[in-house]
Design a protein around this motif. Structure first.
Motif, PDB file in Angstrom:
ATOM      1  N   LEU A  82     -34.526  29.761  -7.740  1.00 48.33           N
ATOM      2  CA  LEU A  82     -33.996  28.514  -7.252  1.00 48.33           C
ATOM      3  C   LEU A  82     -33.000  27.873  -7.998  1.00 48.33           C
ATOM      4  CD1 LEU A  82     -37.020  27.183  -5.360  1.00 48.33           C
ATOM      5  CD2 LEU A  82     -35.438  28.547  -4.250  1.00 48.33           C
ATOM      6  N   GLY A  83     -32.009  27.498  -7.459  1.00 53.51           N
ATOM      7  CA  GLY A  83     -30.926  26.581  -8.305  1.00 53.51           C
ATOM      8  C   GLY A  83     -31.233  25.240  -8.160  1.00 53.51           C
TER       9      GLY A  83
ATOM     10  N   TYR B  99     -31.017  19.262  -3.197  1.00 58.98           N
ATOM     11  CA  TYR B  99     -30.880  18.931  -1.782  1.00 58.98           C
ATOM     12  C   TYR B  99     -32.215  18.751  -1.091  1.00 58.98           C
ATOM     13  CZ  TYR B  99     -28.772  19.764   2.836  1.00 58.98           C
ATOM     14  OH  TYR B  99     -28.075  19.570   4.045  1.00 58.98           O
ATOM     15  N   GLY B 100     -33.131  19.596  -1.375  1.00 59.86           N
ATOM     16  CA  GLY B 100     -34.580  19.339  -0.804  1.00 59.86           C
ATOM     17  C   GLY B 100     -35.140  18.137  -0.999  1.00 59.86           C
TER      18      GLY B 100
ATOM     19  N   ASP C  92     -29.063  22.900  -7.177  1.00 58.24           N
ATOM     20  CA  ASP C  92     -28.336  22.539  -6.124  1.00 58.24           C
ATOM     21  C   ASP C  92     -29.496  22.364  -4.928  1.00 58.24           C
ATOM     22  OD1 ASP C  92     -28.500  25.480  -6.137  1.00 58.24           O
ATOM     23  OD2 ASP C  92     -26.661  25.659  -4.826  1.00 58.24           O
ATOM     24  N   GLN C  93     -30.081  23.600  -4.843  1.00 62.19           N
ATOM     25  CA  GLN C  93     -31.199  23.769  -3.693  1.00 62.19           C
ATOM     26  C   GLN C  93     -32.455  22.840  -3.777  1.00 62.19           C
ATOM     27  OE1 GLN C  93     -31.415  27.508  -1.981  1.00 62.19           O
ATOM     28  NE2 GLN C  93     -33.890  27.401  -1.373  1.00 62.19           N
ATOM     29  N   LEU C  94     -32.887  22.403  -5.027  1.00 59.75           N
ATOM     30  CA  LEU C  94     -33.912  21.617  -5.298  1.00 59.75           C
ATOM     31  C   LEU C  94     -33.544  20.193  -5.107  1.00 59.75           C
ATOM     32  CD1 LEU C  94     -35.314  23.430  -8.792  1.00 59.75           C
ATOM     33  CD2 LEU C  94     -36.320  23.397  -6.394  1.00 59.75           C
TER      34      LEU C  94
END
Lengths: 317, 138
Positions: B8-9, B15-16, B11-13
């Motif tokens: 996971l990048g 956002y979450g 960005d994804q973390l």
């Protein structure tokens, strides 16, 4: 001989039938709906129906929104505008609450979702505007036809755990629409990428229009588009499909709010009922007979789709 | 862009994390405000007993019958319980915007301009829908 799970399932089916039949009995005569049930009876009935829909949606593998609009639109006395608005809210709230765990667990891909969601959220505004411009009867007929089409799609669509994607296309490579799926059981890392991105964007444009037009959510279309068309692994497709809804339904929901088509007395009990039901459904996943429930849900959707179609044609009011 | 051991990048973390905070807050607000409305703790703009006659109408006629202006007209009636509940709904419909805004600096620093622009455009689409400018809300 009835097994315990079969017996539980029969009780669930009976409860579902009763909760759907009771509001319809009161709503059959518009005047009766005013006098037969006090105002507070409707949100309670709505909560009960959505709670049951939430329970069966999880093992059936469908989103709440696609069940909500045809069933509540067909069997409750609310105007279709408010049902579509509430349906969008149901799909939006479910997608938003599932989003954080899908993203942190690697089951949704942000970079796969963003370009597709951008196209679909823009077209969902168009879909919502079309829905308000068309006469209600036309929307009702189109809803019935769409729901019957969804039943056929859900009954016949194949799924592929790891579709074969020989090489990513130029657009998906440029946008970084790839990732690594870590299998929960084995810890095996499976790199994946997608292809046919231009076709995928075109399909998501249409999906956005349908989502905005009918307030259905669109997981039923997102999943096959991501998995079968673009070649994303099944688990990534399922998670990303849900996450995309959180963006698509946001823009469409605003159109409904601006048009006055979000009535808290309809939308909030529906959201709460569906979300609580989905939590119970997730816990009962190993107990409920998923294949049988999926057949029940498809039958229910077909019935609700037929109801919407005949209602729109003025043959069953 | 660097990935963690789950692939996971950042960005994804990011956002979450933002989405979790906003969604939980928005849902809690929605339930509390609806409780205030349905229990009659604050007067609604449309009396509860009138609803069964009004929710059969198309949305446009409902607005006319209740004297609520389309678009952002509802914000003039925030002292009424039913209209106040719309704040919780609006919070959910706006939840994605801060999440997108939170990851834009990550894409800027990583020189992922295409993703930066996509996030900006997505925010623009949601804000445009919310504004009512293209939807006849005003």
């Amino acid at each position: 001989m009835h097994t315990p799970s079969r017996s539980r399932f029969l009780r669930l089916a009976l409860f579902l039938g009763l909760t759907l039949a009771l509001p319809d009995a009161f709503a059959a005569d518009p005047a009766a709906s005013t006098f037969a049930m006090p105002w507070w009876g409707w949100p309670i009935a709505l909560f009960a129906v959505c709670f049951v829909l939430g329970i069966i949606a999880v093992p059936a593998g469908v989103g709440g929104g696609v069940l909500f609009v045809p069933i509540v639109g067909g069997f409750f006395p609310f105007h279709l505008d408010f049902v579509r608005g509430a349906g969008l809210l149901v799909a939006l709230a479910s997608a938003l609450s599932a989003g954080p765990s899908l993203l942190s667990g690697g089951l949704a891909s942000l970079r796969l979702a963003l370009p597709l969601a951008l196209v679909a959220s823009a077209s969902s505004i168009l879909g919502a505007m079309i829905g308000f411009a068309l006469p209600t009867q036309v929307v009702q007929v189109a809803l019935g036809v769409t729901i019957l089409g969804i039943v056929v799609l859900m009954a016949s669509a194949k799924k592929s755990e790891y579709p074969s994607v020989p090489a990513p296309d130029a657009l998906s490579a440029a946008l970084g629409m790839n990732g690594i799926l870590v299998e929960a059981g084995t810890g095996r890392q499976v790199p994946w990428h997608v292809h046919r991105t231009p076709q995928g964007l075109a399909v998501f444009f249409v999906i956005g229009i349908l989502a905005g037009l009918f307030g259905l959510g669109a997981g039923w279309a997102n999943l096959p588009a991501l998995n079968l068309l673009m070649g994303a692994p099944l688990k990534v497709s399922a998670g990303t499909s849900s996450f995309i809804l959180s963006l698509v339904d946001s823009s469409a929901a605003w159109v409904y709010v601006n048009k006055g088509a979000v009535l808290p007395m309809i939308a909030v009990p529906s959201v709460i009922g569906m979300m609580l039901g989905a939590k119970i459904g997730a816990r009962l996943l190993t107990v409920l007979p998923a294949a049988t429930i999926r057949k029940l849900v498809l039958g229910l959707l077909a019935f609700a789709g037929l109801r919407a179609l005949l209602k729109g044609l003025g043959l069953w009011n | 862009m660097e990935l963690n051991d789950k692939g996971l990048g950042r960005d994804q973390l990011a956002y979450g994390r933002v989405l979790a905070v906003i969604t939980h807050t928005g849902l809690a607000a929605l339930v509390i405000l609806f409780g205030v409305y349905v229990l009659g703790l604050l007067d609604p703009h449309v009396a509860h007993h009138r609803l069964p006659d009004l929710w059969k109408l198309p949305a446009g006629q409902f607005l006319e019958a209740t004297g609520i202006a389309p678009g952002w007209g509802w914000t003039a009636l925030l002292h009424r319980a039913d209209i106040l509940t719309l704040v919780g709904i609006a919070a959910l419909a706006f939840a994605s915007v801060p999440c997108l805004a939170a990851i834009m600096p990550i894409y800027w620093r990583a020189r992922r301009m295409s993703l930066f622009v996509i996030c900006a455009l997505e925010i623009g689409v949601i804000v445009l829908a919310a504004s009512g400018l293209v939807t006849g809300g005003h």
